[in-house]
Scaffold this active site. Structure first.
Site, PDB file in Angstrom:
ATOM      1  N   ASP A   1      24.366   2.816  -1.753  1.00 39.81           N
ATOM      2  CA  ASP A   1      23.261   3.710  -1.418  1.00 39.81           C
ATOM      3  C   ASP A   1      23.858   5.037  -0.969  1.00 39.81           C
ATOM      4  O   ASP A   1      24.868   5.064  -0.261  1.00 39.81           O
ATOM      5  CB  ASP A   1      22.403   3.118  -0.295  1.00 39.81           C
ATOM      6  CG  ASP A   1      21.568   1.937  -0.748  1.00 39.81           C
ATOM      7  OD1 ASP A   1      21.294   1.834  -1.951  1.00 39.81           O
ATOM      8  OD2 ASP A   1      21.180   1.123   0.105  1.00 39.81           O
TER       9      ASP A   1
ATOM     10  N   ASP B   1      16.617   1.934  -6.174  1.00 42.36           N
ATOM     11  CA  ASP B   1      15.637   1.607  -5.134  1.00 42.36           C
ATOM     12  C   ASP B   1      14.318   2.341  -5.367  1.00 42.36           C
ATOM     13  O   ASP B   1      13.238   1.772  -5.198  1.00 42.36           O
ATOM     14  CB  ASP B   1      16.182   1.977  -3.748  1.00 42.36           C
ATOM     15  CG  ASP B   1      17.416   1.184  -3.362  1.00 42.36           C
ATOM     16  OD1 ASP B   1      17.626   0.088  -3.916  1.00 42.36           O
ATOM     17  OD2 ASP B   1      18.172   1.672  -2.512  1.00 42.36           O
TER      18      ASP B   1
END
Length: 173
Positions: A115, A134
């Site tokens: 991320d 995501d």
């Protein structure tokens, strides 16, 4: 179904390409933080070993999460192949599947999801990071809830009184 597969392909490709560029080419793993738009957007390295927002990261759930993502992806593809849907449902399914597979590749290669996007605003610092996959999973899931499984439309082939056509132009007995 073709629209779903193409959407999934491009989402997967965009996710993996952005992760490679930001994490490896820009050296985010070493730098840990790169300010892009001061006070709004920065690249912040985070390895997510859990589910959303790092929940359950203390447990070794790597293979269970890989299996779950693959099972959900297969179920969504089977559902779309069986029931079809409008363009928005097909695109939503592709977003969800492409994003899920992008995160699966991370878990297989790195043991965690890379991320790196961090968005803050108005002096409020956001402690969480996310990635393209995501975003696609979230938008795809919301899209499937909103546009998938529309029960207000008559089922394919049904007509008045429950009698419809079983095949194009052929009346059912």
């Amino acid at each position: 179904m073709r629209l779903t597969l193409w959407t999934g392909f491009w989402v997967f490709l965009a996710d993996q390409a952005t992760k490679y560029i930001v994490v490896h080419a820009l050296g985010l793993m070493e730098r840990l933080q790169i300010e892009v738009i001061p006070g709004i957007l920065e690249f912040r390295m985070a390895w997510n070993r859990g589910v959303n927002f790092g929940l359950f990261a203390g447990f070794d759930m790597r293979w269970a999460l890989i299996g779950l993502a693959l099972a959900i992806s297969a179920a969504v593809l089977a559902w779309i192949a069986r029931d079809g849907g409008g363009r928005l449902a097909l695109v939503s399914a592709g977003l969800l599947v492409g994003g899920a597979l992008g995160n699966v590749v991370d878990r297989v290669l790195y043991g965690a999801v890379a991320d790196f996007l961090n968005v803050s605003c108005c002096g409020i610092s956001n402690p969480y990071a996310f990635n393209i996959a995501d975003i696609a999973i979230f938008v795809g899931a919301v899209g499937l809830v909103m546009f998938g499984g529309d029960k207000t439309r008559p089922e394919r082939g049904s007509g008045r009184g429950g009698k419809g056509r079983s095949r194009r132009g052929a009346k059912s007995p």
